[in-house]
Scaffold this active site. Structure first.
Site, PDB file in Angstrom:
ATOM      1  N   GLY A 287       0.864  -1.245  -0.011  1.00 42.50           N
ATOM      2  CA  GLY A 287       0.112   0.023   0.133  1.00 42.50           C
ATOM      3  C   GLY A 287       0.796   1.346  -0.113  1.00 42.50           C
ATOM      4  O   GLY A 287       0.317   2.303   0.374  1.00 42.50           O
ATOM      5  N   SER A 288       1.901   1.282  -0.701  1.00 40.28           N
ATOM      6  CA  SER A 288       2.827   2.459  -0.497  1.00 40.28           C
ATOM      7  C   SER A 288       2.080   3.342  -1.449  1.00 40.28           C
ATOM      8  O   SER A 288       2.079   4.641  -1.234  1.00 40.28           O
ATOM      9  CB  SER A 288       4.212   2.061  -0.865  1.00 40.28           C
ATOM     10  OG  SER A 288       4.438   1.762  -2.290  1.00 40.28           O
TER      11      SER A 288
ATOM     12  N   ASN B  42      -5.118   1.807 -13.826  1.00 40.60           N
ATOM     13  CA  ASN B  42      -3.901   0.796 -13.163  1.00 40.60           C
ATOM     14  C   ASN B  42      -2.666   1.311 -13.311  1.00 40.60           C
ATOM     15  O   ASN B  42      -2.376   1.897 -14.095  1.00 40.60           O
ATOM     16  CB  ASN B  42      -4.098  -0.649 -13.727  1.00 40.60           C
ATOM     17  CG  ASN B  42      -3.069  -1.451 -13.243  1.00 40.60           C
ATOM     18  OD1 ASN B  42      -2.921  -1.575 -11.832  1.00 40.60           O
ATOM     19  ND2 ASN B  42      -2.597  -2.228 -13.933  1.00 40.60           N
TER      20      ASN B  42
ATOM     21  N   HIS C 122       1.392  -0.030 -13.677  1.00 41.38           N
ATOM     22  CA  HIS C 122       1.929  -1.407 -13.778  1.00 41.38           C
ATOM     23  C   HIS C 122       3.556  -1.023 -13.836  1.00 41.38           C
ATOM     24  O   HIS C 122       3.928   0.094 -14.374  1.00 41.38           O
ATOM     25  CB  HIS C 122       1.702  -2.052 -15.391  1.00 41.38           C
ATOM     26  CG  HIS C 122       2.185  -3.363 -15.475  1.00 41.38           C
ATOM     27  ND1 HIS C 122       1.732  -4.590 -15.110  1.00 41.38           N
ATOM     28  CD2 HIS C 122       3.476  -3.630 -16.146  1.00 41.38           C
ATOM     29  CE1 HIS C 122       2.532  -5.459 -15.110  1.00 41.38           C
ATOM     30  NE2 HIS C 122       3.554  -5.105 -15.902  1.00 41.38           N
TER      31      HIS C 122
END
Ligand code: GAR
Length: 191
Positions: free
Chosen positions: A12-13, A104, A106
């Site tokens: 969760g950084s 998103n 990636h």
């Protein structure tokens, strides 16, 4: 004010960085309404709650069930979804309901090192094994197929012969920290 949901499965950084950025942004045009997490032991849960953000811990079955997931997002008034280290495929009803409103991140320069099984350290291991001279991040819209939606941002970083999967990961995290929240903010301003 736009309300976003962050979907995350791990440390969760990125989620923490996005929550802090939007909270401290003078214009206050968006806020993280909820974090959705499929992994009950993920670090993202404590990080988000410590910042006062609601967290919904949901199983894969619950996430894939429109009668559970739909009302959960409605309850939090979610306008857009950000995937930040989320490792499940999104169900079709979500990609349809939020078409062009899901992004998103990636950890590679797509289309290189994308697709099923390519996430987190697996990507950095593959990049190191191939002796790549650079890697980076890709932020893209999400559709029904892994890592194939329209790219809205990329940034690269050079690699040295001595780089390992760990040093590559650190370089990628640095790019994520620097760029992801600002890209989200600009993207949200468009709708
Ligand atoms: C990030 O590096 C993100 O790019 C990657 O997972 C990491 C999560 O880190 N995402 C993927 O690999 C998606 N295919 P974080 O939990 O510390 O934000």
């Amino acid at each position: 004010m736009k309300r976003i949901a962050i979907f995350a499965s791990g440390n969760g950084s990125n989620a923490e960085n996005i929550i802090r950025y939007l909270r401290d942004c003078p214009a206050r045009e968006a806020t993280v309404a909820v974090v959705v997490c499929n992994n009950p032991s993920a670090g993202v849960i404590g990080r988000s709650r410590a910042l006062g953000v609601a967290v919904e811990v949901m199983s894969r079955q619950e996430i894939n069930d429109p009668t559970i997931m739909g009302p959960a997002l409605e309850r939090h008034g979610v306008d857009a979804i950000v995937l930040a280290g989320f490792l499940l495929m999104l169900p079709g009803f979500l990609t349809s309901a939020y078409r062009d409103r899901i992004i998103n991140i990636h950890p590679s320069l797509l289309p290189k090192y994308g697709g099923k099984g390519m996430y987190g350290c697996h990507v950095h291991e593959a990049v190191a094994a191939a002796g790549e001279r650079e890697t980076g991040i890709t932020i893209h819209l999400v559709n029904e197929r892994y890592d194939e939606g329209r790219v809205i941002f990329q940034a690269s970083t050079p690699l040295e012969p001595g780089d390992t999967p760990e040093t590559i990961e650190a370089k990628v995290h640095q790019l994520e920290r620097r760029h992801f929240p600002a890209v989200i903010s600009r993207w949200l301003a468009d709708f």
